[in-house]
Write an enzyme that holds these catalytic residues in place. Sequence first.
Site, PDB file in Angstrom:
ATOM      1  N   THR A   1      33.479  37.505  39.624  1.00 58.43           N
ATOM      2  CA  THR A   1      33.278  36.460  38.620  1.00 58.43           C
ATOM      3  C   THR A   1      33.986  35.178  39.033  1.00 58.43           C
ATOM      4  O   THR A   1      33.481  34.073  38.808  1.00 58.43           O
ATOM      5  CB  THR A   1      33.759  36.950  37.245  1.00 58.43           C
ATOM      6  OG1 THR A   1      33.147  38.207  36.970  1.00 58.43           O
ATOM      7  CG2 THR A   1      33.373  35.984  36.156  1.00 58.43           C
TER       8      THR A   1
ATOM      9  N   TYR B   1      33.210  36.545  30.273  1.00 56.91           N
ATOM     10  CA  TYR B   1      33.008  37.968  30.601  1.00 56.91           C
ATOM     11  C   TYR B   1      33.962  38.451  31.686  1.00 56.91           C
ATOM     12  O   TYR B   1      34.593  37.659  32.346  1.00 56.91           O
ATOM     13  CB  TYR B   1      31.542  38.292  30.870  1.00 56.91           C
ATOM     14  CG  TYR B   1      30.796  37.671  32.026  1.00 56.91           C
ATOM     15  CD1 TYR B   1      31.406  36.943  33.035  1.00 56.91           C
ATOM     16  CD2 TYR B   1      29.411  37.853  32.100  1.00 56.91           C
ATOM     17  CE1 TYR B   1      30.674  36.420  34.081  1.00 56.91           C
ATOM     18  CE2 TYR B   1      28.675  37.322  33.155  1.00 56.91           C
ATOM     19  CZ  TYR B   1      29.311  36.620  34.135  1.00 56.91           C
ATOM     20  OH  TYR B   1      28.585  36.108  35.170  1.00 56.91           O
ATOM     21  N   GLU B   2      34.065  39.759  31.791  1.00 60.42           N
ATOM     22  CA  GLU B   2      35.051  40.390  32.690  1.00 60.42           C
ATOM     23  C   GLU B   2      36.478  39.987  32.329  1.00 60.42           C
ATOM     24  O   GLU B   2      37.356  39.941  33.186  1.00 60.42           O
ATOM     25  CB  GLU B   2      34.757  40.062  34.161  1.00 60.42           C
ATOM     26  CG  GLU B   2      33.362  40.410  34.629  1.00 60.42           C
ATOM     27  CD  GLU B   2      33.021  41.893  34.498  1.00 60.42           C
ATOM     28  OE1 GLU B   2      33.955  42.710  34.404  1.00 60.42           O
ATOM     29  OE2 GLU B   2      31.818  42.226  34.464  1.00 60.42           O
ATOM     30  N   GLY B   3      36.719  39.769  31.050  1.00 60.95           N
ATOM     31  CA  GLY B   3      38.051  39.366  30.600  1.00 60.95           C
ATOM     32  C   GLY B   3      38.159  37.862  30.515  1.00 60.95           C
ATOM     33  O   GLY B   3      38.075  37.176  31.530  1.00 60.95           O
TER      34      GLY B   3
ATOM     35  N   GLN C   1      42.989  37.217  31.034  1.00 57.53           N
ATOM     36  CA  GLN C   1      43.512  37.159  32.405  1.00 57.53           C
ATOM     37  C   GLN C   1      44.944  36.644  32.398  1.00 57.53           C
ATOM     38  O   GLN C   1      45.810  37.134  33.134  1.00 57.53           O
ATOM     39  CB  GLN C   1      42.669  36.215  33.277  1.00 57.53           C
ATOM     40  CG  GLN C   1      41.198  36.564  33.392  1.00 57.53           C
ATOM     41  CD  GLN C   1      40.951  37.929  33.989  1.00 57.53           C
ATOM     42  OE1 GLN C   1      41.710  38.398  34.830  1.00 57.53           O
ATOM     43  NE2 GLN C   1      39.903  38.594  33.529  1.00 57.53           N
TER      44      GLN C   1
END
Lengths: 591, 591
Positions: free
Chosen positions: B298, B438-440, B445
């Site tokens: 990402t 997305y993906e955190g 993060q």
Amino acid sequence: MPDYRAPLTDMAFVNKELLGLDHYQQLNGCESLSEDLWDAILDGGAKFAENVLAPLNRAGDEEGCGFENGQVSTPSGFAEALRQYGDAGWQTLSIPEAEGGQGLPGSMSTLLTEMTAAANYAWSMYPGLAHAPITCIRAGGTEEQKATYLPKLFSLEWAGTMCLTESHCGSDVGLLRTKATPHGDGSYSISGTKIFISGGEQDMTENIIHAVLARVEGAPEGTSGISLFLVPKVMVNDDGSLGERNTVHCGSIEKKMGIKGSATCVMNFDNAKGFLLGEENRGLEVMFKIMNTARLGTALQGVCLGEASFQGALAYARERLQMRSLTGAQNPDGPADPIVVHPDVRRMLMTQKALVEGSRAFIYWLARLNDLTQHGNEEQIAEADDLLSLLTPIAKAFCTETGVEVTNIGVQVFGGHGYIREHGMEQLLRDMRIATIYEGTTGIQSLDLLGRKVMGSGGKLLRGFTKRIHKFCEAHNDNNAMTEFIEPLAAVNAQWGEITMKVGEKAVENADEIGAASVDYTLFGGYVALAYMWAQMAEISLAKEGDFYAAKVATARFYFQRILPRAEAHARAAVAGADSIMDLDESLLML
Amino acid sequence: MPDYRAPLTDMAFVNKELLGLDHYQQLNGCESLSEDLWDAILDGGAKFAENVLAPLNRAGDEEGCGFENGQVSTPSGFAEALRQYGDAGWQTLSIPEAEGGQGLPGSMSTLLTEMTAAANYAWSMYPGLAHAPITCIRAGGTEEQKATYLPKLFSLEWAGTMCLTESHCGSDVGLLRTKATPHGDGSYSISGTKIFISGGEQDMTENIIHAVLARVEGAPEGTSGISLFLVPKVMVNDDGSLGERNTVHCGSIEKKMGIKGSATCVMNFDNAKGFLLGEENRGLEVMFKIMNTARLGTALQGVCLGEASFQGALAYARERLQMRSLTGAQNPDGPADPIVVHPDVRRMLMTQKALVEGSRAFIYWLARLNDLTQHGNEEQIAEADDLLSLLTPIAKAFCTETGVEVTNIGVQVFGGHGYIREHGMEQLLRDMRIATIYEGTTGIQSLDLLGRKVMGSGGKLLRGFTKRIHKFCEAHNDNNAMTEFIEPLAAVNAQWGEITMKVGEKAVENADEIGAASVDYTLFGGYVALAYMWAQMAEISLAKEGDFYAAKVATARFYFQRILPRAEAHARAAVAGADSIMDLDESLLML
């Protein structure tokens, strides 16, 4: 879509406590504006925005505009809302009573527009653009032109456009090619193609009056050969009835990132009949009158869509349950805490609030200055003109750039739910995105500020503002409660002068230094301007009791601690010089 | 759409000169990767991206995905491109030869993905997500599961998904409710609804293997009761042929801001048959293996779409004629100069270039570290693991946030032409916007970085990186040509430690201090990391002759003079503390 609620409390605070309603008493011809009337106008505007316009906003984005056989269809409900708006007299709020309007100052229109445009930006473009021919005709039209066009434009039975851009000519208006051939009777044949014409064609009004920039045959090249014409979609007979269809037609509409309910048209003028407004070759003078108001209106777009985004994000942050507060469960009976307890979510919301409320105060103040240029005495006009010259490009650039940031944050607070269209948060960002481009890009505003206004006045216009801030700081030097605001404000205010000196010295050697510094310089100025507004709001609020004032002080504190530090980054970039930008030959940018 | 051209020159520079191809010789099992093979892979990937994928990108956005009667249709040409990609063996580039792949290290897939995803991000989601079940099965599957699913997933005859999110459960995975009831034979009945499932349904492959997180009946609450299951769309018979349709169905697809060619599905599992992967209640361990790769992937999205946007903006800036250079006409025979001559346009292009190329170098380096964790010796694995733990959340947060900035700049360079869909610049921004979510999210993060990694290791992980930078600075202390890079790099590197101390001290008293500082702290770290990459690239380039190296040095200089100053703003905000964020009760945020 977030459920838009007009922020009447904050609007009242800025107008009544920060700026004061006594402003209106000093405006020639606007003395009738009492607090009761003010409240009634805000209340009426809020109801119209919340109940009529807001419900059409999401659907308008989904439906968009259609184009078939030269006809444009606007989203369902838009036409009826425009009719209601016209019938209620909202379009003439700031037109003098003698001309058939409500006789209120322009700043009242700013308040109204904040609400209508926040509720439905795409819709608000139609009445907004209808002001273009109104302003042109009032400024440069003959009595006959006024009588022919203004009443119908006032009632919104007719709408209007501003036709400037051509496909090869955007920021550089001097390149425009649309031709005007005189018939010798004051009328002209207009031929050419204009693009990006908001409301160029639509199905809401029986006529559309285009204000068109064109070049009379034989006119000088560049900006000194541009004239302004009125080109009606349907010709108007002497008795005021509608006559023949003029030869101006919509060739297509654009598919855009946002403001999809606003028809953006390619307009073809094929020997269309047009009428000169004012004198030949002096069209840009009239145009610039529109542009200044339009720049402030576009700055306001950041407040409008920012406020809507903030309201949506806050409501979601209060109801969305994810994870526990790191300081212990805040909602122990639920499966998780509302995300508003998490500091980073709160940071995002506070950023939205600080930027939106700060920009609102800034723009309302400028709108008040604009009132003074129209209704004030000589001294007031001179001072207001100077401040507006300096601050209008800052407001346009800063409030639109931060408006994009604020609406972007709104998407982020919603997480994945912000990226899907259902909740309307991404629409606000898409609708916002155009604002740093139209009415002069951020780059154009910044060149205007640093090149024309600051350097062009030998620093005089800047000093007019920084001295004002300096006086404010001096006046509150002994107020310990204000120290946390006054010290950093005084520091960035002084720094502004230093940056200007440094850039100015470099610019003597190399004209590119202005362009290289300009955007960072302008954003720096924006952060100082908002710091000035927040310091004033803090000063008022510190002296009062109650939740609203406590929130104002807290937000001011947030602005100074978490937002104002950005000014330092812009300051360093602004004085870094043109070399690191220009030394690399453009042919080497990609190898 | 901008005409995408794989940036092979820069990709080769980073891989061959900055990081070195000798890297591959030290990886167990990857020694066969010669420079010729490297070149051939890059060349083949570039051709596929440029010729097959890029032409489908704009049309894919316009057409989007359709949904009717439970069936999803993908944009024209997507299926054929996926078939070609599978047939060419691209999907198994980094699968060991022993398992039927090409046996190349993961960093080679990163290079391939940069090109395919830059050319057509929405399309790239399908092969990308098909890696989810591959990784899960390789990490936790039985031999039988491997034999049943992997060959078809490798060839892309079947695709796959990762089913994690539920409507009430995004960042907070512990809240998930999807239930798994054991049948006693290793199979389970899976029931629940998953949302935001990329490629959950499509018309390109004959089967879809869903990797699904669910909770076995009676499992502990929270994250320690989550198991991972394989749920095929169509059951697979013992002989490998396709059997009955499983009871997992797509309920609807989302209308989104961007990546419209990627079907984002609501997936209903109604007692669907699923198979446990690994052990019960330990599903998240396997999932996190995917997540780390996915986070880097990402981060790469910022480079992909940023590069595409830069290429488009540069081409436009070279051909668009508006106004004259302030230093005198550069194109005297034309009606105006190309806008690339204007310093502010150049500043925008240089910002894109500096952020994209810096992020590329950063991510490629992390991908190399990732290679070491899989193919290195014990010492290499330990060091790489530590660096990746620290730097992966920084890369994900920083490169996606700056990716949004870079694609936003691309729209700005095009002016009004950037806001209309025709040129594809606004699509790049819309496609990019999801990446900070997305993906955190950026917030997640940042909590991972500051809370878990930095504070959680007592500063050890951070020191592992800052010492490395310190050593680099020491090594070049005597190199006068490097002073302009080394001095500011050393300064921000030391400052990083100071900020960490200050936040750490506050956090002892109040856990909210971590969250309050986290995002600014992370972005600060990102600017330092890119400064480190740019200083290294400058050092290499200063020693060489030629246009490419001159451009590298100039871009490094731009980064240090115009971009790195932002770190100071983030530093000040990061140490400002939680009070200005949290003091205002959330009930007072809007009054």
